[in-house]
Write a protein that holds these residues in place. Sequence first.
Motif, PDB file in Angstrom:
ATOM      1  N   ILE A  36       0.821  -1.060   0.043  1.00 12.53           N
ATOM      2  CA  ILE A  36      -0.023  -0.035  -0.103  1.00 12.53           C
ATOM      3  C   ILE A  36       0.811   1.204  -0.031  1.00 12.53           C
ATOM      4  O   ILE A  36       0.668   2.160  -0.783  1.00 12.53           O
ATOM      5  CB  ILE A  36      -0.808  -0.159   1.359  1.00 12.53           C
ATOM      6  N   HIS A  37       1.951   1.254   0.774  1.00  6.25           N
ATOM      7  CA  HIS A  37       2.890   2.094   0.712  1.00  6.25           C
ATOM      8  C   HIS A  37       3.473   2.420  -0.563  1.00  6.25           C
ATOM      9  O   HIS A  37       3.660   3.731  -0.937  1.00  6.25           O
ATOM     10  CB  HIS A  37       3.905   2.221   1.918  1.00  6.25           C
ATOM     11  N   ALA A  38       3.934   1.679  -1.335  1.00  3.70           N
ATOM     12  CA  ALA A  38       4.490   1.961  -2.394  1.00  3.70           C
ATOM     13  C   ALA A  38       3.904   2.133  -3.463  1.00  3.70           C
ATOM     14  O   ALA A  38       4.057   3.119  -4.304  1.00  3.70           O
ATOM     15  CB  ALA A  38       5.109   0.299  -2.920  1.00  3.70           C
ATOM     16  N   ARG A  65       3.163  11.046   1.656  1.00  3.90           N
ATOM     17  CA  ARG A  65       3.146   9.913   2.868  1.00  3.90           C
ATOM     18  C   ARG A  65       4.149  10.088   3.771  1.00  3.90           C
ATOM     19  O   ARG A  65       5.230   9.998   3.035  1.00  3.90           O
ATOM     20  CB  ARG A  65       2.700   8.557   2.239  1.00  3.90           C
ATOM     21  N   VAL A  66       3.997  10.210   5.015  1.00  7.21           N
ATOM     22  CA  VAL A  66       4.861  10.159   5.796  1.00  7.21           C
ATOM     23  C   VAL A  66       4.588   9.102   7.050  1.00  7.21           C
ATOM     24  O   VAL A  66       3.648   9.293   7.767  1.00  7.21           O
ATOM     25  CB  VAL A  66       5.061  11.514   6.570  1.00  7.21           C
ATOM     26  N   ALA A 171      -7.313   0.701   5.346  1.00  5.27           N
ATOM     27  CA  ALA A 171      -6.680   0.718   3.736  1.00  5.27           C
ATOM     28  C   ALA A 171      -6.828  -0.619   3.189  1.00  5.27           C
ATOM     29  O   ALA A 171      -6.739  -1.704   3.825  1.00  5.27           O
ATOM     30  CB  ALA A 171      -5.258   1.133   3.905  1.00  5.27           C
ATOM     31  N   SER A 172      -7.109  -0.375   1.828  1.00  7.80           N
ATOM     32  CA  SER A 172      -6.937  -1.714   0.855  1.00  7.80           C
ATOM     33  C   SER A 172      -6.170  -1.402  -0.393  1.00  7.80           C
ATOM     34  O   SER A 172      -6.238  -0.071  -1.007  1.00  7.80           O
ATOM     35  CB  SER A 172      -8.458  -2.218   0.591  1.00  7.80           C
ATOM     36  N   ALA A 173      -5.723  -2.227  -1.062  1.00  9.22           N
ATOM     37  CA  ALA A 173      -4.985  -2.051  -2.205  1.00  9.22           C
ATOM     38  C   ALA A 173      -5.706  -3.165  -3.118  1.00  9.22           C
ATOM     39  O   ALA A 173      -6.176  -4.276  -2.820  1.00  9.22           O
ATOM     40  CB  ALA A 173      -3.494  -2.333  -2.400  1.00  9.22           C
ATOM     41  N   PRO A 227       9.220   6.273  -8.574  1.00  9.61           N
ATOM     42  CA  PRO A 227       9.746   5.262  -8.090  1.00  9.61           C
ATOM     43  C   PRO A 227       8.727   4.105  -8.350  1.00  9.61           C
ATOM     44  O   PRO A 227       7.706   4.367  -8.562  1.00  9.61           O
ATOM     45  CB  PRO A 227       9.619   5.733  -6.397  1.00  9.61           C
ATOM     46  N   ARG A 228       9.377   3.025  -8.634  1.00 12.76           N
ATOM     47  CA  ARG A 228       8.225   1.812  -9.223  1.00 12.76           C
ATOM     48  C   ARG A 228       8.490   0.745  -8.518  1.00 12.76           C
ATOM     49  O   ARG A 228       9.506   0.036  -8.351  1.00 12.76           O
ATOM     50  CB  ARG A 228       8.486   1.669 -10.628  1.00 12.76           C
ATOM     51  N   SER A 229       7.397   0.162  -8.018  1.00 11.15           N
ATOM     52  CA  SER A 229       7.342  -1.087  -7.651  1.00 11.15           C
ATOM     53  C   SER A 229       6.200  -1.831  -8.173  1.00 11.15           C
ATOM     54  O   SER A 229       5.013  -1.327  -8.383  1.00 11.15           O
ATOM     55  CB  SER A 229       6.974  -1.106  -6.224  1.00 11.15           C
ATOM     56  N   LYS A 230       6.246  -3.114  -8.680  1.00  9.52           N
ATOM     57  CA  LYS A 230       5.499  -3.856  -9.450  1.00  9.52           C
ATOM     58  C   LYS A 230       4.374  -4.196  -8.550  1.00  9.52           C
ATOM     59  O   LYS A 230       3.081  -4.719  -9.005  1.00  9.52           O
ATOM     60  CB  LYS A 230       5.970  -4.996 -10.080  1.00  9.52           C
ATOM     61  N   GLY A 231       4.631  -4.458  -7.304  1.00 10.81           N
ATOM     62  CA  GLY A 231       3.513  -4.942  -6.528  1.00 10.81           C
ATOM     63  C   GLY A 231       3.389  -6.346  -6.666  1.00 10.81           C
ATOM     64  O   GLY A 231       4.165  -6.863  -7.378  1.00 10.81           O
TER      65      GLY A 231
END
Length: 234
Positions: A36-38, A65-66, A171-173, A227-231
């Motif tokens: 979720i943070h990514a 986001r902090v 929270a949900s992704a 910044p990229r994260s594929k998840g």
Amino acid sequence: MRAPETPPAESPRYEPNARTRLRRRPQRGHFERATIHAILDEALVCHVGFADAGHPVVIPMTYARVGDALYLHGAPRNRMLGLLESGVPVCVTVTLLDGLVLARSAFHQSMNYRAVMLFGRATAVTDPAESEAALRAVVEHVIPGRLADVRPPSREEVAGTLVLRFPIEEASAKIRGGGPLDDEADYALETWAGVVPLRLVAGTPEPDARLAPGAKVPAYAERYERPRSKGDAR
Ligand SMILES: Cc1cc2nc3c(=O)[nH]c(=O)nc-3n(C[C@H](O)[C@H](O)[C@H](O)COP(=O)(O)OP(=O)(O)OC[C@H]3O[C@@H](n4cnc5c(N)ncnc54)[C@H](O)[C@@H]3O)c2cc1C
């Protein structure tokens, strides 16, 4: 509204509740904090939804986001921020579009995405140090490295900005990845099917007309990328 179920800070996931548990395609649901943070850290724009005198309103905004909070900011007279400050229930969404999914049938055309939904209430930040840290975080969220080069916000600028803290508690992704999911009989069709990947690409930086002589394009602008994260796409 129910009291939010606040997960302990060390929990690696936001515990799903009646509101955030996915009912439609639950296999696409993700609750890990890191996932979720990514998504929150990669996206630039959130949509803030709430009810204004019974009418649903959705407003696009930037944010940062902090830790386990999102910070929103704007003019103190901003109608929407004023409402949020009063403690109305809020839903914040963020969407990253990863691809167009072309199926063999019109019905199964889809998109690949990583999306986050957050529920909660915002509070006004009253500590000037927290406000300033939040404003700095917004600058860095948009373009990492920028803060070192710009004039920092003055005391007046910080005092003249309303900063809201939105705790990330519920929270949900939801993540869709991969190719089309066609009906078995349609795989025999000669229609091309697959994915057109999409991503945000920065263009060549355009210098301001009043650039001081000697000002050079910084590397973070010349080679800008998110910044990229594929998840964990499914
Ligand atoms: C770019 C994009 C395009 C989409 N297009 C369509 C479309 O055209 N038609 C369509 O029906 N659906 C579409 N979706 C999916 C849509 O967002 C919903 O997930 C879906 O419609 C199911 O809604 P629901 O209220 O029945 O979900 P439920 O599963 O009942 O929702 C329960 C809870 O699951 C979580 N949740 C649900 N959806 C999401 C999400 N997208 N991101 C994060 N958390 C979520 C929330 O916490 C929500 O409160 C799209 C999603 C994206 C990101």
